[in-house]
Design a protein around this motif. Structure first.
Motif, PDB file in Angstrom:
ATOM      1  N   VAL A 125     -18.951 -14.142  -8.286  1.00 52.24           N
ATOM      2  CA  VAL A 125     -18.708 -15.259  -7.376  1.00 52.24           C
ATOM      3  C   VAL A 125     -19.236 -14.877  -5.990  1.00 52.24           C
ATOM      4  CG1 VAL A 125     -16.973 -16.705  -6.276  1.00 52.24           C
ATOM      5  CG2 VAL A 125     -16.705 -16.051  -8.678  1.00 52.24           C
ATOM      6  N   VAL A 126     -20.165 -15.683  -5.483  1.00 49.02           N
ATOM      7  CA  VAL A 126     -20.762 -15.426  -4.174  1.00 49.02           C
ATOM      8  C   VAL A 126     -19.887 -16.013  -3.074  1.00 49.02           C
ATOM      9  CG1 VAL A 126     -22.759 -15.881  -2.691  1.00 49.02           C
ATOM     10  CG2 VAL A 126     -23.086 -15.328  -5.116  1.00 49.02           C
ATOM     11  N   ASP A 127     -19.513 -17.288  -3.236  1.00 47.74           N
ATOM     12  CA  ASP A 127     -18.670 -17.938  -2.241  1.00 47.74           C
ATOM     13  C   ASP A 127     -18.254 -19.310  -2.756  1.00 47.74           C
ATOM     14  OD1 ASP A 127     -21.013 -19.427  -1.997  1.00 47.74           O
ATOM     15  OD2 ASP A 127     -21.552 -18.620  -0.027  1.00 47.74           O
ATOM     16  N   GLU A 128     -17.494 -20.008  -1.944  1.00 44.29           N
ATOM     17  CA  GLU A 128     -17.109 -21.393  -2.213  1.00 44.29           C
ATOM     18  C   GLU A 128     -17.551 -22.206  -0.999  1.00 44.29           C
ATOM     19  OE1 GLU A 128     -13.376 -22.668  -4.433  1.00 44.29           O
ATOM     20  OE2 GLU A 128     -12.844 -23.179  -2.362  1.00 44.29           O
ATOM     21  N   VAL A 129     -18.327 -23.258  -1.234  1.00 46.04           N
ATOM     22  CA  VAL A 129     -18.930 -24.010  -0.136  1.00 46.04           C
ATOM     23  C   VAL A 129     -18.585 -25.488  -0.258  1.00 46.04           C
ATOM     24  CG1 VAL A 129     -20.825 -22.367   0.124  1.00 46.04           C
ATOM     25  CG2 VAL A 129     -21.090 -24.316  -1.428  1.00 46.04           C
ATOM     26  N   GLU A 130     -18.857 -26.219   0.818  1.00 47.56           N
ATOM     27  CA  GLU A 130     -18.663 -27.662   0.804  1.00 47.56           C
ATOM     28  C   GLU A 130     -19.612 -28.301  -0.213  1.00 47.56           C
ATOM     29  OE1 GLU A 130     -16.379 -29.361   2.429  1.00 47.56           O
ATOM     30  OE2 GLU A 130     -15.580 -27.565   3.399  1.00 47.56           O
ATOM     31  N   GLY A 131     -19.086 -29.272  -0.989  1.00 45.05           N
ATOM     32  CA  GLY A 131     -19.837 -29.805  -2.105  1.00 45.05           C
ATOM     33  C   GLY A 131     -20.763 -30.984  -1.877  1.00 45.05           C
ATOM     34  N   PRO A 132     -20.547 -31.844  -0.856  1.00 50.25           N
ATOM     35  CA  PRO A 132     -21.361 -33.056  -0.741  1.00 50.25           C
ATOM     36  C   PRO A 132     -22.869 -32.826  -0.760  1.00 50.25           C
ATOM     37  CG  PRO A 132     -19.463 -33.253   0.679  1.00 50.25           C
ATOM     38  CD  PRO A 132     -19.418 -31.867   0.104  1.00 50.25           C
ATOM     39  N   LEU A 156     -27.834 -25.750 -11.021  1.00 49.68           N
ATOM     40  CA  LEU A 156     -28.423 -24.532 -10.472  1.00 49.68           C
ATOM     41  C   LEU A 156     -29.006 -24.881  -9.112  1.00 49.68           C
ATOM     42  CD1 LEU A 156     -28.989 -21.571 -11.444  1.00 49.68           C
ATOM     43  CD2 LEU A 156     -31.279 -22.369 -12.056  1.00 49.68           C
ATOM     44  N   GLY A 157     -28.685 -24.074  -8.109  1.00 50.33           N
ATOM     45  CA  GLY A 157     -29.214 -24.331  -6.767  1.00 50.33           C
ATOM     46  C   GLY A 157     -30.729 -24.242  -6.733  1.00 50.33           C
ATOM     47  N   ARG A 158     -31.378 -25.226  -6.149  1.00 48.81           N
ATOM     48  CA  ARG A 158     -32.843 -25.270  -6.166  1.00 48.81           C
ATOM     49  C   ARG A 158     -33.472 -24.143  -5.377  1.00 48.81           C
ATOM     50  NH1 ARG A 158     -34.366 -31.723  -5.462  1.00 48.81           N
ATOM     51  NH2 ARG A 158     -33.466 -32.421  -7.450  1.00 48.81           N
ATOM     52  N   THR A 159     -32.911 -23.814  -4.239  1.00 47.44           N
ATOM     53  CA  THR A 159     -33.505 -22.763  -3.410  1.00 47.44           C
ATOM     54  C   THR A 159     -32.842 -21.413  -3.633  1.00 47.44           C
ATOM     55  OG1 THR A 159     -32.027 -23.387  -1.584  1.00 47.44           O
ATOM     56  CG2 THR A 159     -34.221 -24.394  -1.637  1.00 47.44           C
ATOM     57  N   THR A 160     -31.536 -21.396  -3.794  1.00 43.33           N
ATOM     58  CA  THR A 160     -30.827 -20.129  -3.970  1.00 43.33           C
ATOM     59  C   THR A 160     -30.891 -19.613  -5.400  1.00 43.33           C
ATOM     60  OG1 THR A 160     -28.719 -21.214  -4.513  1.00 43.33           O
ATOM     61  CG2 THR A 160     -29.184 -20.793  -2.175  1.00 43.33           C
ATOM     62  N   ARG A 161     -31.093 -20.519  -6.369  1.00 42.84           N
ATOM     63  CA  ARG A 161     -31.054 -20.196  -7.803  1.00 42.84           C
ATOM     64  C   ARG A 161     -29.690 -19.662  -8.221  1.00 42.84           C
ATOM     65  NH1 ARG A 161     -34.261 -23.397  -9.608  1.00 42.84           N
ATOM     66  NH2 ARG A 161     -34.411 -22.270 -11.582  1.00 42.84           N
ATOM     67  N   LEU A 162     -28.664 -19.995  -7.449  1.00 46.41           N
ATOM     68  CA  LEU A 162     -27.299 -19.632  -7.823  1.00 46.41           C
ATOM     69  C   LEU A 162     -26.720 -20.701  -8.732  1.00 46.41           C
ATOM     70  CD1 LEU A 162     -25.918 -18.471  -4.344  1.00 46.41           C
ATOM     71  CD2 LEU A 162     -26.694 -17.009  -6.223  1.00 46.41           C
TER      72      LEU A 162
END
Length: 227
Positions: A143-150, A188-194
């Protein structure tokens, strides 16, 4: 000499105290088997590979997956890790979250249990699913972090996980090291690939709003902080 005597006294005292056995390590084979039996391949019966994702049981007749996995698949087909297939019906689709609940008239043998605390930064997790529509598999992640979802397509918080997640894991469970649910993979995050996952508490609140009952409700029920 004084220091040496103190050390010797500690040694003698320690020798009179019964050693406490270390906690038993989790049975990884049993954990893997339990998760495997509660996690399904889901897709369009006419083209199961092209429209494939994962789903998991939270009750004997209730299954959770992503909304985007089921919205273009008709009719739906679920299959177990060993290829046993059966049909299911969409019970309810979340209006905001990428979540959907399915009903089956077939009694399911295993369910995924909820974790008792939210996932936190640095936690080791396991993502289960059917990569590329193939065989059941799990991948480890952190787990890297928890971020705002919008900005990530979700109305509430989103877990970001460093894990190699392929198509076919969408809708699959994210599990803690005890095999308990902490989230649902959806993208999957487009830039982070997370890997991106909907946290457990968002799933619990949505099931409540939809009047759907988790098998673990009651004493095992996860709660919101302070509630």
């Amino acid at each position: 000499m004084r220091i040496a005597r103190r050390w010797l006294r500690r040694r003698r005292t320690a020798a009179t105290v019964p050693a406490t056995p270390p906690p038993a390590a989790p049975d990884r084979d049993a954990l893997q088997s339990r998760v495997r039996d509660a996690t399904f391949r889901i897709g369009d019966r006419s083209d199961p590979v092209a429209h494939s994702g994962a789903a998991f049981a939270v009750a004997r007749d209730l299954i959770v997956t992503n909304r985007h996995v089921v919205e273009d698949a008709d009719p739906l087909r679920l299959s177990t890790w060993d290829g046993d297939a059966f049909e299911v019906e969409v019970a309810v689709v979340a209006p905001d979250h990428d979540l959907a609940a399915l009903r089956t008239n077939r009694a399911l043998g295993s369910t995924v249990e909820p974790a008792q605390r939210p996932a936190q930064r640095g936690d080791l997790v396991h993502v289960a699913g059917y990569p590329l529509g193939g065989e059941f598999g799990t991948v480890k992640g952190i787990v890297v972090d928890e971020v705002e979802g919008p900005a990530l397509g979700e109305p509430a918080q989103v877990l970001r996980i460093r894990a190699v997640v392929l198509p076919g894991y969408s809708g699959g469970p994210v599990l803690d090291d005890d095999g308990r649910l902490v989230g649902v993979v959806y993208a999957l995050g487009r830039t982070t690939r997370l890997a991106l996952a909907i946290p457990l508490l968002s799933l619990v609140r949505w099931l409540d709003d939809a009047s759907l009952r988790w098998r673990g409700a009651g004493s095992d029920r996860p709660t919101t902080p302070g509630g």
